[in-house]
Design a protein around this motif. Structure first.
Motif, PDB file in Angstrom:
ATOM      1  N   VAL A 400       0.039  -1.446   7.682  1.00 14.69           N
ATOM      2  CA  VAL A 400       1.339  -2.718   6.654  1.00 14.69           C
ATOM      3  C   VAL A 400       0.707  -4.201   5.949  1.00 14.69           C
ATOM      4  O   VAL A 400      -0.784  -4.829   7.058  1.00 14.69           O
ATOM      5  CB  VAL A 400       2.138  -2.747   7.355  1.00 14.69           C
ATOM      6  CG1 VAL A 400       3.710  -4.217   5.963  1.00 14.69           C
ATOM      7  CG2 VAL A 400       3.499  -1.767   7.333  1.00 14.69           C
ATOM      8  N   LYS A 401       0.525  -3.963   4.725  1.00 17.31           N
ATOM      9  CA  LYS A 401      -0.105  -5.522   3.749  1.00 17.31           C
ATOM     10  C   LYS A 401       0.756  -5.990   3.113  1.00 17.31           C
ATOM     11  O   LYS A 401       1.633  -5.642   2.402  1.00 17.31           O
ATOM     12  CB  LYS A 401      -1.832  -5.210   3.757  1.00 17.31           C
ATOM     13  CG  LYS A 401      -1.956  -4.334   2.337  1.00 17.31           C
ATOM     14  CD  LYS A 401      -2.959  -3.829   2.142  1.00 17.31           C
ATOM     15  CE  LYS A 401      -3.477  -3.380   0.936  1.00 17.31           C
ATOM     16  NZ  LYS A 401      -4.434  -3.567   0.347  1.00 17.31           N
ATOM     17  N   ASN A 402       0.730  -7.305   2.303  1.00 15.32           N
ATOM     18  CA  ASN A 402       1.139  -8.198   1.615  1.00 15.32           C
ATOM     19  C   ASN A 402       0.158  -8.880   0.909  1.00 15.32           C
ATOM     20  O   ASN A 402      -1.060  -9.230   1.519  1.00 15.32           O
ATOM     21  CB  ASN A 402       2.230  -8.914   1.878  1.00 15.32           C
ATOM     22  CG  ASN A 402       2.020 -10.127   2.803  1.00 15.32           C
ATOM     23  OD1 ASN A 402       0.999  -9.753   4.093  1.00 15.32           O
ATOM     24  ND2 ASN A 402       2.436 -11.499   2.871  1.00 15.32           N
ATOM     25  N   ASP A 403       0.720  -9.109   0.023  1.00  9.80           N
ATOM     26  CA  ASP A 403      -0.466  -9.918  -0.818  1.00  9.80           C
ATOM     27  C   ASP A 403      -0.185 -10.393  -2.035  1.00  9.80           C
ATOM     28  O   ASP A 403       1.197 -10.624  -2.561  1.00  9.80           O
ATOM     29  CB  ASP A 403      -1.450  -9.509  -1.138  1.00  9.80           C
ATOM     30  CG  ASP A 403      -3.329 -10.076  -2.187  1.00  9.80           C
ATOM     31  OD1 ASP A 403      -3.072 -11.491  -1.423  1.00  9.80           O
ATOM     32  OD2 ASP A 403      -3.915  -9.593  -2.447  1.00  9.80           O
ATOM     33  N   LEU A 404      -1.012 -11.850  -2.855  1.00  7.56           N
ATOM     34  CA  LEU A 404       0.181 -13.120  -3.527  1.00  7.56           C
ATOM     35  C   LEU A 404      -1.410 -12.448  -5.051  1.00  7.56           C
ATOM     36  O   LEU A 404      -2.169 -12.723  -5.109  1.00  7.56           O
ATOM     37  CB  LEU A 404      -0.056 -13.795  -3.138  1.00  7.56           C
ATOM     38  CG  LEU A 404       0.982 -15.021  -4.186  1.00  7.56           C
ATOM     39  CD1 LEU A 404       1.781 -14.137  -4.253  1.00  7.56           C
ATOM     40  CD2 LEU A 404       1.060 -16.624  -3.480  1.00  7.56           C
ATOM     41  N   LYS A 405      -0.311 -12.171  -6.317  1.00  4.94           N
ATOM     42  CA  LYS A 405      -0.773 -11.596  -7.444  1.00  4.94           C
ATOM     43  C   LYS A 405      -0.322 -12.082  -8.415  1.00  4.94           C
ATOM     44  O   LYS A 405       0.890 -11.168  -8.378  1.00  4.94           O
ATOM     45  CB  LYS A 405      -1.908 -10.287  -7.081  1.00  4.94           C
ATOM     46  CG  LYS A 405      -2.329 -10.229  -8.398  1.00  4.94           C
ATOM     47  CD  LYS A 405      -3.468  -8.434  -7.664  1.00  4.94           C
ATOM     48  CE  LYS A 405      -4.489  -8.194  -8.558  1.00  4.94           C
ATOM     49  NZ  LYS A 405      -5.029  -6.747  -8.712  1.00  4.94           N
ATOM     50  N   ASP A 406      -0.773 -12.523  -9.755  1.00  2.00           N
ATOM     51  CA  ASP A 406      -0.140 -12.733 -10.658  1.00  2.00           C
ATOM     52  C   ASP A 406       1.158 -13.294 -10.679  1.00  2.00           C
ATOM     53  O   ASP A 406       1.919 -12.241 -11.112  1.00  2.00           O
ATOM     54  CB  ASP A 406      -0.362 -11.267 -11.275  1.00  2.00           C
ATOM     55  CG  ASP A 406      -1.760 -11.449 -11.876  1.00  2.00           C
ATOM     56  OD1 ASP A 406      -2.797 -12.130 -12.166  1.00  2.00           O
ATOM     57  OD2 ASP A 406      -2.174 -10.267 -12.320  1.00  2.00           O
ATOM     58  N   GLY A 407       1.202 -14.065 -10.037  1.00  2.00           N
ATOM     59  CA  GLY A 407       2.842 -14.375  -9.996  1.00  2.00           C
ATOM     60  C   GLY A 407       3.893 -13.637  -8.446  1.00  2.00           C
ATOM     61  O   GLY A 407       5.414 -13.618  -9.448  1.00  2.00           O
ATOM     62  N   GLN A 408       3.553 -12.303  -8.675  1.00  2.00           N
ATOM     63  CA  GLN A 408       3.694 -11.189  -7.617  1.00  2.00           C
ATOM     64  C   GLN A 408       3.952 -11.332  -6.091  1.00  2.00           C
ATOM     65  O   GLN A 408       2.716 -11.443  -5.572  1.00  2.00           O
ATOM     66  CB  GLN A 408       3.931  -9.834  -8.347  1.00  2.00           C
ATOM     67  CG  GLN A 408       4.170  -9.681  -9.479  1.00  2.00           C
ATOM     68  CD  GLN A 408       6.309  -9.777  -9.614  1.00  2.00           C
ATOM     69  OE1 GLN A 408       6.712  -9.126  -9.120  1.00  2.00           O
ATOM     70  NE2 GLN A 408       6.964 -10.546 -10.688  1.00  2.00           N
ATOM     71  N   VAL A 409       5.006 -11.316  -5.333  1.00  2.00           N
ATOM     72  CA  VAL A 409       4.493 -10.800  -4.279  1.00  2.00           C
ATOM     73  C   VAL A 409       4.330  -9.416  -4.017  1.00  2.00           C
ATOM     74  O   VAL A 409       5.506  -8.083  -3.753  1.00  2.00           O
ATOM     75  CB  VAL A 409       5.534 -11.247  -3.061  1.00  2.00           C
ATOM     76  CG1 VAL A 409       4.764 -10.975  -1.428  1.00  2.00           C
ATOM     77  CG2 VAL A 409       5.486 -12.861  -3.157  1.00  2.00           C
ATOM     78  N   ILE A 410       3.059  -8.161  -2.631  1.00  2.00           N
ATOM     79  CA  ILE A 410       2.691  -6.960  -3.079  1.00  2.00           C
ATOM     80  C   ILE A 410       3.522  -7.231  -1.533  1.00  2.00           C
ATOM     81  O   ILE A 410       2.147  -7.158  -0.728  1.00  2.00           O
ATOM     82  CB  ILE A 410       1.630  -6.319  -4.321  1.00  2.00           C
ATOM     83  CG1 ILE A 410       1.602  -6.773  -5.368  1.00  2.00           C
ATOM     84  CG2 ILE A 410       1.457  -5.730  -3.517  1.00  2.00           C
ATOM     85  CD1 ILE A 410       2.902  -6.889  -6.122  1.00  2.00           C
TER      86      ILE A 410
END
Length: 490
Positions: A400-410
């Motif tokens: 499980v991972k998360n990231d912040l990219k182009d105004g979206q939390v993935i």
């Protein structure tokens, strides 16, 4: 491009009349030409017979009865007498093809030379050159040819007559064509107009205008017009009846469908959401039975069982409230949600289930925030994580991972499970659809997990997508708009 039937009728009629006049004119003119040719041939056949008879009579009257000597000595006089008898210009040749009665320089045409060579072979031949005809016939005594007589005949009168008839046919043919075309056009135009009106009537019926008129004709077109009118009225009546019945049926179906859908969604959502915390509680109870002396496990189980019990109690309260309000959708309360913390809480609640199946968990979490309903966020994460455990292989792996990219939390959840067959990938988000029904029954799945997760994610402005799936496992991606403090204050 559509061509009007009037134009088709006109073109066909004009072509037919032109063809008729042309063929008639051609046949008549060809008959005149052949008749003129036959008359000329008969005329010169008589002249050839006369020339041969006169030649024999002239020789018999002479003391020198040798034809060759006679042509050489008196051929010019004989040719002159022959011109008087025939009324035509005559050229006399001996057997060698030499001109006897005129200047030899008159033979200038190769065609005349070829025709003469043919005539010297004891055959009759003639040549037509513009408006002149050269008729050559053998001059004989008995069966022996001694020379050739050439009659020069002017065809100007024949050509003038032929051209006069041709011109007459052009004038008469043009007049007949125009008169026939006008009369036939008005006759056929009544048929074409009737057909066009019928076609316009059919077009109006096709557009939904069923009021039609009947053509005042006492033929098949009139009968067809009456048939279309009757058919239009019957269609109009049938459609009115059909619309009335359809409205009644649509209303009934809509009511039943709405009630059925609400009932299924309500029962399915409640059942599925109740099952998840109960499953977690049961997993910890199973572990406690297996390891009753493990104090650390006892403490962890106590905390998570309390948490899941509290969550279950809150859901029961919401269900009761919804039932009392006769409402089937949750009311959302959006707030700033710490994604990293939300993921860790979900993973912690599912730890007992992970340990039960011996599944190894890895995370790569970063600080990120979204504006969403916390319960909805938890439902989405729990459903995806629950599927990752349920359909994983024994002693498998979850990342499980998360990231912040182009105004979206993935958020990405990857497992080493059984995968999803390619032919059913498009169905996985449908309610009550399960890829492996046997395994779903074994784990208590009802096929609502992904459907609910998708629904709750989209209500929060997010989305869920299947990134990849094969025998090595499956990867799902969740996307939520990132929390924006400035926008929230506004």
């Amino acid at each position: 491009m559509r061509i009007s039937i009037k134009i088709k009728f006109s073109i066909f009629l004009a072509a037919l009349l032109l063809l008729t006049v042309f063929i008639l004119s051609l046949l008549v003119l060809e008959g005149i030409k052949k008749n003129q040719q036959v008359e000329v041939e008969q005329y010169f056949a008589q002249q050839a017979t006369t020339a041969n008879v006169y030649f024999i009579q002239t020789i018999m009257a002479e003391s020198n009865k040798v034809p060759q000597t006679f042509l050489a000595s008196k051929g010019k006089e004989f040719a002159g007498q022959l011109e008087l008898i025939s009324g035509q210009s005559v050229v006399l040749y001996d057997q060698d093809g030499t001109i006897v009665n005129k200047d030899r320089s008159i033979i200038t045409s190769d065609s005349i030379k070829k025709t003469l060579a043919f005539a010297l072979n004891n055959k009759t031949a003639y040549l037509t050159d513009k408006d002149s005809l050269y008729y050559m016939t053998p001059l004989r005594t008995g069966n022996e040819q001694v020379g050739v007589v050439q009659f020069n005949y002017s065809l100007s009168k024949n050509l003038a007559f032929y051209n006069q008839i041709k011109q007459l046919f052009i004038y008469i043919g043009t007049g007949v064509f125009l008169l026939s075309f006008i009369l036939a056009y008005f006759y056929f135009n009544s048929f074409a107009s009737g057909i066009i009106r019928l076609n316009e009537t059919v077009d109006r019926i096709r557009e939904g205008h069923f009021a039609t008129d009947t053509l005042a004709r006492k033929d098949e077109i009139g009968e067809l017009s009456e048939g279309i009118r009757v058919m239009s009225e019957q269609i109009m009546k049938t459609m009115r009846d059909k619309d009335q019945e359809r409205e009644k049926l649509t209303l009934a179906v809509h009511k039943l469908s709405r009630l059925d859908k609400q009932q299924k969604e309500f029962i399915g959502n409640v059942t599925h959401e109740f099952k998840t915390p109960l499953t977690s509680i049961k997993a910890y109870i199973d572990l406690l039975e297996m390891y009753p002396d493990d104090e650390k496990l006892m403490e962890t189980a106590k905390i998570n069982i309390q948490s899941e019990t509290r969550r279950l109690y809150e859901m029961v309260e919401k269900v009761l409230q919804l039932a009392a309000l006769e409402k089937y959708d949750f009311e959302f309360s959006k707030e700033k949600v710490d994604v990293q913390q939300a993921i860790q809480l979900v993973l912690s609640s599912l730890k007992g289930k992970l340990d039960k199946f011996g599944i190894r968990l890895e995370t790569d979490l970063t600080e990120a925030y979204v504006e969403a309903d916390k319960d909805c966020m938890t439902i989405v994460l729990v459903n995806l994580m629950d599927n990752a455990i349920k359909y994983n292989k024994a002693r498998g792996h979850i990342f499980v991972k998360n990231d912040l990219k182009d105004g979206q939390v993935i958020i990405e959840i990857a497992d080493t499970g059984i995968g999803i067959p390619g032919e059913v990938v498009h169905k996985i988000f449908e309610p009550f659809y399960t890829v492996d029904r046997n395994r779903s029954r074994e784990n208590g799945g009802a096929g609502l997990g992904l459907s609910l997760a998708k629904k709750y994610a989209e209500t929060q402005g997010g989305s869920i997508a299947l990134v990849s799936t094969d025998r090595a496992g499956t990867v799902f991606r969740i996307s939520f708009p990132a929390y924006e403090p400035t926008k929230t204050r506004k």
